[in-house]
Scaffold this motif. Structure first.
Motif, PDB file in Angstrom:
ATOM      1  N   PHE A  35       0.862  -1.175   0.000  1.00 19.64           N
ATOM      2  CA  PHE A  35       0.000   0.000   0.000  1.00 19.64           C
ATOM      3  C   PHE A  35       0.902   1.230   0.000  1.00 19.64           C
ATOM      4  O   PHE A  35       1.984   1.197   0.596  1.00 19.64           O
ATOM      5  CB  PHE A  35      -0.900  -0.008   1.257  1.00 19.64           C
ATOM      6  CG  PHE A  35      -2.031   0.978   1.200  1.00 19.64           C
ATOM      7  CD1 PHE A  35      -3.182   0.697   0.476  1.00 19.64           C
ATOM      8  CD2 PHE A  35      -1.947   2.187   1.868  1.00 19.64           C
ATOM      9  CE1 PHE A  35      -4.224   1.604   0.422  1.00 19.64           C
ATOM     10  CE2 PHE A  35      -2.987   3.104   1.819  1.00 19.64           C
ATOM     11  CZ  PHE A  35      -4.134   2.806   1.095  1.00 19.64           C
ATOM     12  N   PRO A  36       0.479   2.309  -0.654  1.00 24.50           N
ATOM     13  CA  PRO A  36       1.328   3.509  -0.697  1.00 24.50           C
ATOM     14  C   PRO A  36       1.653   4.042   0.701  1.00 24.50           C
ATOM     15  O   PRO A  36       0.797   4.049   1.588  1.00 24.50           O
ATOM     16  CB  PRO A  36       0.464   4.525  -1.458  1.00 24.50           C
ATOM     17  CG  PRO A  36      -0.541   3.716  -2.201  1.00 24.50           C
ATOM     18  CD  PRO A  36      -0.772   2.489  -1.395  1.00 24.50           C
ATOM     19  N   LYS A  37       2.881   4.485   0.859  1.00 22.70           N
ATOM     20  CA  LYS A  37       3.297   5.073   2.131  1.00 22.70           C
ATOM     21  C   LYS A  37       2.760   6.491   2.254  1.00 22.70           C
ATOM     22  O   LYS A  37       2.603   7.197   1.255  1.00 22.70           O
ATOM     23  CB  LYS A  37       4.824   5.110   2.237  1.00 22.70           C
ATOM     24  CG  LYS A  37       5.440   3.759   2.419  1.00 22.70           C
ATOM     25  CD  LYS A  37       6.927   3.877   2.641  1.00 22.70           C
ATOM     26  CE  LYS A  37       7.519   2.497   2.878  1.00 22.70           C
ATOM     27  NZ  LYS A  37       8.946   2.558   3.157  1.00 22.70           N
ATOM     28  N   GLN A  38       2.503   6.869   3.476  1.00 23.24           N
ATOM     29  CA  GLN A  38       2.057   8.225   3.743  1.00 23.24           C
ATOM     30  C   GLN A  38       3.247   9.179   3.693  1.00 23.24           C
ATOM     31  O   GLN A  38       4.386   8.752   3.775  1.00 23.24           O
ATOM     32  CB  GLN A  38       1.340   8.301   5.094  1.00 23.24           C
ATOM     33  CG  GLN A  38       2.227   8.098   6.299  1.00 23.24           C
ATOM     34  CD  GLN A  38       2.442   6.663   6.692  1.00 23.24           C
ATOM     35  OE1 GLN A  38       2.578   5.784   5.860  1.00 23.24           O
ATOM     36  NE2 GLN A  38       2.502   6.406   7.989  1.00 23.24           N
ATOM     37  N   VAL A  39       2.952  10.464   3.540  1.00 20.49           N
ATOM     38  CA  VAL A  39       3.990  11.494   3.555  1.00 20.49           C
ATOM     39  C   VAL A  39       3.739  12.405   4.752  1.00 20.49           C
ATOM     40  O   VAL A  39       2.598  12.623   5.147  1.00 20.49           O
ATOM     41  CB  VAL A  39       4.011  12.326   2.244  1.00 20.49           C
ATOM     42  CG1 VAL A  39       4.428  11.471   1.070  1.00 20.49           C
ATOM     43  CG2 VAL A  39       2.669  12.981   1.989  1.00 20.49           C
ATOM     44  N   LYS A  40       4.805  12.891   5.325  1.00 22.28           N
ATOM     45  CA  LYS A  40       4.698  13.778   6.482  1.00 22.28           C
ATOM     46  C   LYS A  40       4.384  15.185   5.979  1.00 22.28           C
ATOM     47  O   LYS A  40       5.113  15.735   5.157  1.00 22.28           O
ATOM     48  CB  LYS A  40       6.006  13.760   7.263  1.00 22.28           C
ATOM     49  CG  LYS A  40       5.914  14.384   8.609  1.00 22.28           C
ATOM     50  CD  LYS A  40       7.143  14.072   9.429  1.00 22.28           C
ATOM     51  CE  LYS A  40       6.906  14.576  10.842  1.00 22.28           C
ATOM     52  NZ  LYS A  40       7.815  14.031  11.807  1.00 22.28           N
ATOM     53  N   ILE A  41       3.287  15.761   6.485  1.00 21.89           N
ATOM     54  CA  ILE A  41       2.905  17.103   6.051  1.00 21.89           C
ATOM     55  C   ILE A  41       3.030  18.119   7.185  1.00 21.89           C
ATOM     56  O   ILE A  41       2.768  19.298   6.987  1.00 21.89           O
ATOM     57  CB  ILE A  41       1.476  17.120   5.460  1.00 21.89           C
ATOM     58  CG1 ILE A  41       0.444  16.656   6.478  1.00 21.89           C
ATOM     59  CG2 ILE A  41       1.425  16.290   4.196  1.00 21.89           C
ATOM     60  CD1 ILE A  41      -1.003  16.829   6.020  1.00 21.89           C
ATOM     61  N   GLY A  42       3.433  17.657   8.343  1.00 20.82           N
ATOM     62  CA  GLY A  42       3.618  18.530   9.490  1.00 20.82           C
ATOM     63  C   GLY A  42       4.290  17.750  10.599  1.00 20.82           C
ATOM     64  O   GLY A  42       4.526  16.547  10.460  1.00 20.82           O
ATOM     65  N   PRO A  43       4.588  18.396  11.726  1.00 23.62           N
ATOM     66  CA  PRO A  43       5.277  17.710  12.819  1.00 23.62           C
ATOM     67  C   PRO A  43       4.520  16.480  13.342  1.00 23.62           C
ATOM     68  O   PRO A  43       5.135  15.502  13.728  1.00 23.62           O
ATOM     69  CB  PRO A  43       5.391  18.767  13.914  1.00 23.62           C
ATOM     70  CG  PRO A  43       5.085  20.060  13.278  1.00 23.62           C
ATOM     71  CD  PRO A  43       4.329  19.796  12.023  1.00 23.62           C
ATOM     72  N   VAL A  46       0.277  13.315   8.907  1.00 24.90           N
ATOM     73  CA  VAL A  46       0.619  12.586   7.696  1.00 24.90           C
ATOM     74  C   VAL A  46      -0.594  12.561   6.778  1.00 24.90           C
ATOM     75  O   VAL A  46      -1.726  12.765   7.209  1.00 24.90           O
ATOM     76  CB  VAL A  46       1.092  11.134   7.979  1.00 24.90           C
ATOM     77  CG1 VAL A  46       2.351  11.113   8.801  1.00 24.90           C
ATOM     78  CG2 VAL A  46      -0.008  10.315   8.626  1.00 24.90           C
ATOM     79  N   ALA A  47      -0.339  12.310   5.506  1.00 26.97           N
ATOM     80  CA  ALA A  47      -1.401  12.208   4.516  1.00 26.97           C
ATOM     81  C   ALA A  47      -0.878  11.362   3.361  1.00 26.97           C
ATOM     82  O   ALA A  47       0.301  10.982   3.323  1.00 26.97           O
ATOM     83  CB  ALA A  47      -1.806  13.592   4.023  1.00 26.97           C
ATOM     84  N   TRP A  48      -1.751  11.042   2.449  1.00 25.95           N
ATOM     85  CA  TRP A  48      -1.400  10.296   1.248  1.00 25.95           C
ATOM     86  C   TRP A  48      -1.715  11.176   0.054  1.00 25.95           C
ATOM     87  O   TRP A  48      -2.665  11.954   0.069  1.00 25.95           O
ATOM     88  CB  TRP A  48      -2.226   9.013   1.146  1.00 25.95           C
ATOM     89  CG  TRP A  48      -1.831   7.947   2.088  1.00 25.95           C
ATOM     90  CD1 TRP A  48      -1.074   6.841   1.799  1.00 25.95           C
ATOM     91  CD2 TRP A  48      -2.155   7.839   3.482  1.00 25.95           C
ATOM     92  NE1 TRP A  48      -0.905   6.074   2.932  1.00 25.95           N
ATOM     93  CE2 TRP A  48      -1.565   6.663   3.979  1.00 25.95           C
ATOM     94  CE3 TRP A  48      -2.875   8.627   4.372  1.00 25.95           C
ATOM     95  CZ2 TRP A  48      -1.677   6.259   5.298  1.00 25.95           C
ATOM     96  CZ3 TRP A  48      -2.993   8.226   5.692  1.00 25.95           C
ATOM     97  CH2 TRP A  48      -2.402   7.053   6.136  1.00 25.95           C
ATOM     98  N   PHE A  49      -0.937  11.038  -1.016  1.00 22.99           N
ATOM     99  CA  PHE A  49      -1.275  11.709  -2.259  1.00 22.99           C
ATOM    100  C   PHE A  49      -2.459  10.974  -2.878  1.00 22.99           C
ATOM    101  O   PHE A  49      -2.458   9.742  -2.978  1.00 22.99           O
ATOM    102  CB  PHE A  49      -0.102  11.703  -3.241  1.00 22.99           C
ATOM    103  CG  PHE A  49       0.992  12.660  -2.876  1.00 22.99           C
ATOM    104  CD1 PHE A  49       0.807  14.025  -3.020  1.00 22.99           C
ATOM    105  CD2 PHE A  49       2.201  12.196  -2.402  1.00 22.99           C
ATOM    106  CE1 PHE A  49       1.817  14.910  -2.690  1.00 22.99           C
ATOM    107  CE2 PHE A  49       3.218  13.068  -2.068  1.00 22.99           C
ATOM    108  CZ  PHE A  49       3.020  14.434  -2.208  1.00 22.99           C
ATOM    109  N   GLN A  50      -3.443  11.728  -3.310  1.00 26.59           N
ATOM    110  CA  GLN A  50      -4.605  11.132  -3.958  1.00 26.59           C
ATOM    111  C   GLN A  50      -4.170  10.318  -5.175  1.00 26.59           C
ATOM    112  O   GLN A  50      -4.715   9.249  -5.435  1.00 26.59           O
ATOM    113  CB  GLN A  50      -5.590  12.230  -4.377  1.00 26.59           C
ATOM    114  CG  GLN A  50      -6.851  11.712  -5.015  1.00 26.59           C
ATOM    115  CD  GLN A  50      -7.809  12.823  -5.394  1.00 26.59           C
ATOM    116  OE1 GLN A  50      -7.479  14.005  -5.276  1.00 26.59           O
ATOM    117  NE2 GLN A  50      -8.974  12.461  -5.842  1.00 26.59           N
TER     118      GLN A  50
END
Length: 64
Positions: A35-43, A46-50
């Motif tokens: 499954f796609p890994k999440q990305v850190k968007i703040g301290p 996290v979120a995933w790219f659509q």
């Protein structure tokens, strides 16, 4: 396919809604590399790219 200009972040609640999978299943599949890994968007965020979620779903469709 979603272009870079139209890509957006999906938070966990939305990823759960879009995929129909539960939180534990998502994180288990991330650890397994399925499954796609999440990305850190703040301290503490996290979120995933659509686009990553869409590509993963399309790959499942073409496998079946």
């Amino acid at each position: 396919m979603i272009s870079a200009e139209h890509d957006r972040f999906l938070r966990l609640k939305e990823v759960i809604h879009v995929t129909g999978m539960g939180r534990n299943t998502i994180y288990t599949r991330i650890r397994e590399g399925k499954f796609p890994k999440q990305v850190k968007i703040g301290p503490k965020s996290v979120a995933w790219f659509q686009s990553d979620i869409s590509a993963w779903m399309n790959a499942l469709r073409s496998d079946g």
